[in-house]
Design an enzyme around this catalytic site. Sequence first.
Site, PDB file in Angstrom:
ATOM      1  N   CYS A  26       0.815  -1.227   0.000  1.00 16.78           N
ATOM      2  CA  CYS A  26       0.000   0.000   0.000  1.00 16.78           C
ATOM      3  C   CYS A  26       0.841   1.266   0.000  1.00 16.78           C
ATOM      4  CB  CYS A  26      -0.940  -0.009   1.195  1.00 16.78           C
ATOM      5  SG  CYS A  26      -2.063  -1.413   1.135  1.00 16.78           S
ATOM      6  N   HIS A  53      -3.538   7.010   2.317  1.00 16.88           N
ATOM      7  CA  HIS A  53      -3.913   5.702   1.772  1.00 16.88           C
ATOM      8  C   HIS A  53      -5.296   5.348   2.322  1.00 16.88           C
ATOM      9  CE1 HIS A  53      -3.998   1.579   0.670  1.00 16.88           C
ATOM     10  NE2 HIS A  53      -3.849   1.133   1.908  1.00 16.88           N
ATOM     11  N   ASN A  57     -10.095  -0.469  -0.691  1.00 19.26           N
ATOM     12  CA  ASN A  57      -8.631  -0.365  -0.669  1.00 19.26           C
ATOM     13  C   ASN A  57      -8.079  -0.925  -1.990  1.00 19.26           C
ATOM     14  OD1 ASN A  57      -5.893  -0.594  -0.214  1.00 19.26           O
ATOM     15  ND2 ASN A  57      -6.084  -1.551   1.801  1.00 19.26           N
TER      16      ASN A  57
HETATM   17  O1  UT7 Z   1      -3.862  -1.423   3.402  1.00 12.95           O
HETATM   18  C1  UT7 Z   1      -3.000  -2.261   4.112  1.00 12.95           C
HETATM   19  C2  UT7 Z   1      -3.140  -2.040   5.543  1.00 12.95           C
HETATM   20  N1  UT7 Z   1      -4.373  -2.619   6.033  1.00 12.95           N
HETATM   21  C3  UT7 Z   1      -5.069  -1.961   6.914  1.00 12.95           C
HETATM   22  O2  UT7 Z   1      -4.724  -0.873   7.279  1.00 12.95           O
HETATM   23  C4  UT7 Z   1      -6.277  -2.651   7.526  1.00 12.95           C
HETATM   24  C5  UT7 Z   1      -6.192  -2.573   9.027  1.00 12.95           C
HETATM   25  N2  UT7 Z   1      -7.251  -3.283   9.726  1.00 12.95           N
HETATM   26  C6  UT7 Z   1      -8.561  -2.945   9.656  1.00 12.95           C
HETATM   27  O3  UT7 Z   1      -8.957  -2.083   8.894  1.00 12.95           O
HETATM   28  C7  UT7 Z   1      -9.515  -3.631  10.602  1.00 12.95           C
HETATM   29  O4  UT7 Z   1      -8.790  -4.340  11.562  1.00 12.95           O
HETATM   30  C8  UT7 Z   1     -10.528  -4.577   9.914  1.00 12.95           C
HETATM   31  C9  UT7 Z   1     -11.520  -3.777   9.101  1.00 12.95           C
HETATM   32  C10 UT7 Z   1      -9.789  -5.566   9.038  1.00 12.95           C
HETATM   33  C11 UT7 Z   1     -11.335  -5.341  10.966  1.00 12.95           C
HETATM   34  O5  UT7 Z   1     -12.002  -4.421  11.826  1.00 12.95           O
HETATM   35  P1  UT7 Z   1     -11.910  -4.567  13.396  1.00 12.95           P
HETATM   36  O6  UT7 Z   1     -12.708  -3.501  13.983  1.00 12.95           O
HETATM   37  O7  UT7 Z   1     -10.442  -4.636  13.755  1.00 12.95           O
HETATM   38  O8  UT7 Z   1     -12.644  -5.911  13.644  1.00 12.95           O
HETATM   39  P2  UT7 Z   1     -12.087  -7.267  14.283  1.00 12.95           P
HETATM   40  O9  UT7 Z   1     -11.168  -7.943  13.332  1.00 12.95           O
HETATM   41  O10 UT7 Z   1     -11.600  -6.975  15.680  1.00 12.95           O
HETATM   42  O11 UT7 Z   1     -13.390  -8.079  14.388  1.00 12.95           O
HETATM   43  C12 UT7 Z   1     -14.487  -7.692  15.240  1.00 12.95           C
HETATM   44  C13 UT7 Z   1     -15.610  -8.689  15.064  1.00 12.95           C
HETATM   45  C14 UT7 Z   1     -15.139 -10.137  15.129  1.00 12.95           C
HETATM   46  O12 UT7 Z   1     -16.173 -10.891  15.749  1.00 12.95           O
HETATM   47  P3  UT7 Z   1     -16.058 -11.339  17.285  1.00 12.95           P
HETATM   48  O13 UT7 Z   1     -14.784 -12.124  17.357  1.00 12.95           O
HETATM   49  O14 UT7 Z   1     -15.970 -10.022  18.037  1.00 12.95           O
HETATM   50  O15 UT7 Z   1     -17.292 -12.107  17.490  1.00 12.95           O
HETATM   51  C15 UT7 Z   1     -15.022 -10.535  13.697  1.00 12.95           C
HETATM   52  O16 UT7 Z   1     -15.187 -11.918  13.497  1.00 12.95           O
HETATM   53  O17 UT7 Z   1     -16.172  -8.515  13.757  1.00 12.95           O
HETATM   54  C16 UT7 Z   1     -16.169  -9.781  13.084  1.00 12.95           C
HETATM   55  N3  UT7 Z   1     -15.998  -9.531  11.656  1.00 12.95           N
HETATM   56  C17 UT7 Z   1     -17.022  -9.283  10.841  1.00 12.95           C
HETATM   57  N4  UT7 Z   1     -18.358  -9.221  11.057  1.00 12.95           N
HETATM   58  C18 UT7 Z   1     -19.146  -8.945  10.005  1.00 12.95           C
HETATM   59  C19 UT7 Z   1     -14.852  -9.486  10.956  1.00 12.95           C
HETATM   60  N5  UT7 Z   1     -15.113  -9.211   9.665  1.00 12.95           N
HETATM   61  C20 UT7 Z   1     -16.468  -9.095   9.575  1.00 12.95           C
HETATM   62  C21 UT7 Z   1     -17.340  -8.825   8.511  1.00 12.95           C
HETATM   63  N6  UT7 Z   1     -18.671  -8.754   8.776  1.00 12.95           N
HETATM   64  N7  UT7 Z   1     -16.921  -8.616   7.255  1.00 12.95           N
END
Ligand code: UT7
Length: 329
Positions: free
Chosen positions: A116, A256, A286
């Site tokens: 990225c 980004h 992204n």
């Molecule tokens: O460009 C390269 C660099 N990349 C980035 O900068 C991305 C950085 N990371 C992020 O943007 C975020 O961490 C994500 C968008 C990938 C995830 O968001 P988050 O707020 O960190 O969510 P999480 O991974 O902590 O997940 C929270 C909950 C989980 O459920 P439980 O364990 O709390 O029951 C996940 O399983 O949300 C669940 N979850 C979803 N639910 C519905 C994860 N993905 C989804 C989804 N739909 N698509």
Amino acid sequence: MTKIRAAITGVNGYVPDYVLTNAELEQMVDTNDQWIRARTGIQERRILKGEGKGTSTMGIEAVRGLLEKTGTAPEEVDLMICATVTPDMQFPDTANLIADALDIRNGFCFDLHAACSGFLYAITAASRFVESGAHKKVVVVGADKMSSIVDYTDRSTCILFGDGAAAVLLEPNEDGYGIRDSLLRSDGAGQVFLFQKAGGSRYPASPQTVENREHFVYQNGGPVFKAAVSGMADVVAQSMKRNNLSVDDVSWVVPHQANRRIIEQVARMADFPLEKIMINIHKYGNTTAATIPLCLWEWENQLKAGDNLILTAFGGGFTWGAVYLKWAY
Ligand code: UT7
């Protein structure tokens, strides 16, 4: 002697027609529109469909339009760098394929892989060739067909990414416009949080790697999120400090586009109002190396000569950085 700087003198983008909405993703994985919007800010992304179409397909369109709109003949281009993590093939480089399609044959081209942060790394590398006085017309294209490496059964990554390409022309400028400072960083300790395991020399493609779904992007989102916020906030602050820039001096921050919450947190930490931040993640998701030039393309008509811009990115590697430039037109 006045210093030669590399100024952006044109920008052009290309996104494919197909719109992948949150509603369609709801049919593919266990997710919902409300979660995706709230956690990422993304409403839709573009996907390149069609047999045999790759990153170069989009890069060609972005660069073709750039040459047309800047009145640049293919034979005038003396360097082209393509930033991508989704090259059409391992080799030859996607930059070569774009150059071939557009009859660019008087210079040299190469790909640069910095995920990225690829566009920032590439314009910084390109700027050195221009500043040396040796290169007069340099094209940098950020292009990624992320749909080719995204696992559409993994809800934690498939909602994030889209396809797109955008290109800029860099030319020498002696009136103070152009790239004035680059602060780039990388830290290989980040390799465990964001990677595509197979398909390279360590784990070449095999029935096993395919069965294990190792040709797809893997991301542990939480640690990447935290590192992205602190990394970008840090380089933006350092860049402003060493260039004596206040928030009022900066017309636009071009971040980004990985997650709207990351962008908002960086803006808050750097004390920038959101009106000064280019954000189009809701439309494209992204697109990896393409996010920043796609923003420049979309905002081009609002930019004025002399505007101070800070570009910042964070991505796989880890790689990150900030580039300070004075817009030239
Ligand atoms: O460009 C390269 C660099 N990349 C980035 O900068 C991305 C950085 N990371 C992020 O943007 C975020 O961490 C994500 C968008 C990938 C995830 O968001 P988050 O707020 O960190 O969510 P999480 O991974 O902590 O997940 C929270 C909950 C989980 O459920 P439980 O364990 O709390 O029951 C996940 O399983 O949300 C669940 N979850 C979803 N639910 C519905 C994860 N993905 C989804 C989804 N739909 N698509």
